[in-house]
Design a protein around this motif. Sequence first.
Motif, PDB file in Angstrom:
ATOM      1  N   GLY A   1       0.795  -1.216   0.000  1.00 47.44           N
ATOM      2  CA  GLY A   1       0.000   0.000   0.000  1.00 47.44           C
ATOM      3  C   GLY A   1       0.827   1.264   0.000  1.00 47.44           C
ATOM      4  N   GLY A   2       2.098   1.155   0.384  1.00 45.11           N
ATOM      5  CA  GLY A   2       3.013   2.280   0.272  1.00 45.11           C
ATOM      6  C   GLY A   2       3.180   3.131   1.515  1.00 45.11           C
ATOM      7  N   ILE A   3       2.419   2.853   2.568  1.00 37.27           N
ATOM      8  CA  ILE A   3       2.432   3.763   3.710  1.00 37.27           C
ATOM      9  C   ILE A   3       3.795   3.802   4.394  1.00 37.27           C
ATOM     10  N   VAL A   4       4.571   2.711   4.273  1.00 36.58           N
ATOM     11  CA  VAL A   4       5.922   2.690   4.864  1.00 36.58           C
ATOM     12  C   VAL A   4       6.959   2.414   3.782  1.00 36.58           C
ATOM     13  N   GLY A   5       6.689   2.893   2.553  1.00 33.82           N
ATOM     14  CA  GLY A   5       7.568   2.592   1.436  1.00 33.82           C
ATOM     15  C   GLY A   5       8.550   3.679   1.056  1.00 33.82           C
ATOM     16  N   ASP A   6       8.500   4.830   1.718  1.00 29.71           N
ATOM     17  CA  ASP A   6       9.301   5.969   1.271  1.00 29.71           C
ATOM     18  C   ASP A   6      10.796   5.662   1.262  1.00 29.71           C
ATOM     19  N   GLY A   7      11.295   5.001   2.289  1.00 33.21           N
ATOM     20  CA  GLY A   7      12.715   4.687   2.360  1.00 33.21           C
ATOM     21  C   GLY A   7      13.171   3.787   1.222  1.00 33.21           C
ATOM     22  N   LEU A   8      12.349   2.809   0.875  1.00 34.21           N
ATOM     23  CA  LEU A   8      12.681   1.917  -0.236  1.00 34.21           C
ATOM     24  C   LEU A   8      12.689   2.666  -1.558  1.00 34.21           C
ATOM     25  N   PHE A   9      11.720   3.545  -1.769  1.00 31.59           N
ATOM     26  CA  PHE A   9      11.647   4.281  -3.032  1.00 31.59           C
ATOM     27  C   PHE A   9      12.846   5.219  -3.197  1.00 31.59           C
ATOM     28  N   ARG A  10      13.235   5.889  -2.130  1.00 27.44           N
ATOM     29  CA  ARG A  10      14.370   6.804  -2.218  1.00 27.44           C
ATOM     30  C   ARG A  10      15.671   6.037  -2.461  1.00 27.44           C
ATOM     31  N   ALA A  11      15.802   4.880  -1.825  1.00 26.22           N
ATOM     32  CA  ALA A  11      16.984   4.053  -2.062  1.00 26.22           C
ATOM     33  C   ALA A  11      17.021   3.566  -3.501  1.00 26.22           C
ATOM     34  N   ALA A  12      15.839   3.238  -4.050  1.00 27.37           N
ATOM     35  CA  ALA A  12      15.781   2.782  -5.441  1.00 27.37           C
ATOM     36  C   ALA A  12      16.196   3.899  -6.402  1.00 27.37           C
ATOM     37  N   LEU A  13      15.751   5.128  -6.153  1.00 30.52           N
ATOM     38  CA  LEU A  13      16.168   6.248  -7.007  1.00 30.52           C
ATOM     39  C   LEU A  13      17.680   6.445  -6.946  1.00 30.52           C
ATOM     40  N   ASP A  14      18.252   6.324  -5.756  1.00 30.01           N
ATOM     41  CA  ASP A  14      19.697   6.456  -5.617  1.00 30.01           C
ATOM     42  C   ASP A  14      20.413   5.333  -6.361  1.00 30.01           C
ATOM     43  N   ALA A  15      19.886   4.107  -6.268  1.00 29.72           N
ATOM     44  CA  ALA A  15      20.492   2.981  -6.982  1.00 29.72           C
ATOM     45  C   ALA A  15      20.414   3.194  -8.489  1.00 29.72           C
ATOM     46  N   HIS A  16      19.312   3.767  -8.951  1.00 28.32           N
ATOM     47  CA  HIS A  16      19.185   4.070 -10.385  1.00 28.32           C
ATOM     48  C   HIS A  16      20.247   5.071 -10.822  1.00 28.32           C
ATOM     49  N   ARG A  17      20.468   6.113 -10.030  1.00 26.54           N
ATOM     50  CA  ARG A  17      21.487   7.109 -10.382  1.00 26.54           C
ATOM     51  C   ARG A  17      22.874   6.458 -10.481  1.00 26.54           C
ATOM     52  N   ARG A  18      23.126   5.472  -9.626  1.00 25.93           N
ATOM     53  CA  ARG A  18      24.435   4.830  -9.588  1.00 25.93           C
ATOM     54  C   ARG A  18      24.628   3.815 -10.727  1.00 25.93           C
ATOM     55  N   THR A  19      23.522   3.221 -11.190  1.00 29.92           N
ATOM     56  CA  THR A  19      23.639   2.104 -12.142  1.00 29.92           C
ATOM     57  C   THR A  19      23.037   2.381 -13.499  1.00 29.92           C
ATOM     58  N   GLY A  20      22.071   3.288 -13.571  1.00 32.88           N
ATOM     59  CA  GLY A  20      21.362   3.527 -14.822  1.00 32.88           C
ATOM     60  C   GLY A  20      20.314   2.491 -15.151  1.00 32.88           C
ATOM     61  N   VAL A  21      20.099   1.507 -14.280  1.00 35.98           N
ATOM     62  CA  VAL A  21      19.080   0.483 -14.531  1.00 35.98           C
ATOM     63  C   VAL A  21      17.701   1.134 -14.533  1.00 35.98           C
ATOM     64  N   PRO A  22      16.906   0.963 -15.593  1.00 33.64           N
ATOM     65  CA  PRO A  22      15.579   1.583 -15.623  1.00 33.64           C
ATOM     66  C   PRO A  22      14.660   0.985 -14.557  1.00 33.64           C
ATOM     67  N   MET A  23      13.825   1.828 -13.990  1.00 34.86           N
ATOM     68  CA  MET A  23      12.951   1.393 -12.901  1.00 34.86           C
ATOM     69  C   MET A  23      11.559   1.972 -13.063  1.00 34.86           C
ATOM     70  N   GLN A  24      10.587   1.183 -12.662  1.00 35.14           N
ATOM     71  CA  GLN A  24       9.196   1.618 -12.585  1.00 35.14           C
ATOM     72  C   GLN A  24       8.780   1.505 -11.125  1.00 35.14           C
ATOM     73  N   ILE A  25       8.482   2.630 -10.494  1.00 38.08           N
ATOM     74  CA  ILE A  25       8.152   2.653  -9.074  1.00 38.08           C
ATOM     75  C   ILE A  25       6.645   2.778  -8.912  1.00 38.08           C
ATOM     76  N   VAL A  26       6.048   1.800  -8.229  1.00 35.77           N
ATOM     77  CA  VAL A  26       4.617   1.824  -7.915  1.00 35.77           C
ATOM     78  C   VAL A  26       4.495   2.254  -6.462  1.00 35.77           C
ATOM     79  N   ALA A  27       4.071   3.498  -6.246  1.00 36.60           N
ATOM     80  CA  ALA A  27       4.113   4.090  -4.910  1.00 36.60           C
ATOM     81  C   ALA A  27       3.097   3.469  -3.959  1.00 36.60           C
ATOM     82  N   GLY A  28       1.922   3.122  -4.462  1.00 41.43           N
ATOM     83  CA  GLY A  28       0.870   2.590  -3.602  1.00 41.43           C
ATOM     84  C   GLY A  28      -0.084   3.677  -3.155  1.00 41.43           C
ATOM     85  N   PRO A  29      -1.348   3.344  -2.958  1.00 43.41           N
ATOM     86  CA  PRO A  29      -2.364   4.362  -2.655  1.00 43.41           C
ATOM     87  C   PRO A  29      -2.214   5.005  -1.288  1.00 43.41           C
ATOM     88  N   PHE A  30      -1.472   4.362  -0.368  1.00 43.29           N
ATOM     89  CA  PHE A  30      -1.365   4.900   0.979  1.00 43.29           C
ATOM     90  C   PHE A  30      -0.058   5.635   1.233  1.00 43.29           C
TER      91      PHE A  30
END
Length: 396
Positions: free
Chosen positions: A220-249
Amino acid sequence: MADSKLPTLLFYCQHSLGIGHLTRSFALARALRERFRVVFLNGGRLPQGVSVPAGVQCIHLPPLGMDDGHAVISRDDDFDVATARAERRRLIQEAVARTRPAVLLVELFPFGRKKFATEILPMIRAARRLGARVACSLRDILVDGRKDQQHHDDRACWLVNRYFDAVLVHSDAAFARLEDSFRPRRVLRTPVWHTGFVVPERRLDAQRARGEHVIVSAGGGIVGDGLFRAALDAHRRTGVPMQIVAGPFLPEPQWQALRHEAAGLAGITLLRHVPDLAAVMCTARASISQCGYNTALDLVVSEVPALVVPYATATENEQQQRAARLASLGALQWMEPHLLDGAALAAALPGLLRFRPRPAALALDGAERSATLLAQLAGTAVQPQRVEAELAWSTC
């Protein structure tokens, strides 16, 4: 239109943080429609994009939830907590009296939802006075890291023995059994059924051609912020394309901050919510996620190479247990939650993209089996014939 000749099943569900309890309960409600007239008491906020199953009557109670400190909060600006509680009790008691259910199905309580006992216990007593059978609907693994865990388990055992006719554990017994995470000092006398896992009805093509992107999700995303920010940082480091589904909460300020941070990043797609995460996983090269009940099953059925970073706190440990068990089957990889940051995800990505999961041989027919077992419970004055042997725990 529900068959008026069918017995009524009243289904109480209070989802407080994420979307998992509601998703599983709606999947159960869909299966139960064939055998019952299902009336659903929804105690939490209905997420955008999530629909009540057709043929299920839903009574929306003034929505309550929990904050990060596990305090009860109102999810409706028109109600404070005290007013919401009073109106909920009125609506619940009215529903019991009007529907006269053959079965009352209560999600999680008394193994959880202690803070809602003041509405749940009167509901159970009223239903029992009208002749209803009472059953508990339970996920595969319980939280067992509370400071007062022994007292909690003993209290839950006493309540189940006194008020419940059956406990339905929505798990494959070979994967996780109730006694693995529930250890009262007295014997639980109420029959326990391990039904198999509950998954929504869907048609998936796990063998379809996959894209090059990694899908990132947190239920649902209510406790997902840390994971999403880490994923964006990992993308910057690797260039691997990502699709982030935030969740309704995911809280709106965090969603807007995520959009701002992702703006201009090539290879990043942000989605607020998708109706079927498993179907989206089937299009991805790999997945990074938490490991809630429904997310874990989405990973299993989609057969996507997966790395999970379980949500965990000092008292919330069920996702870690689930992740470790699935990893031992070769179904996914997992990372200790305290290690999560962009650098760690970037380092894990090459191994994830090479990983090929082994099919997990898990019973996934829990919704249908639950409907059959509850129909037997409704139709008999004694314990149903298809009951697993009573779990005999030590009384020491």
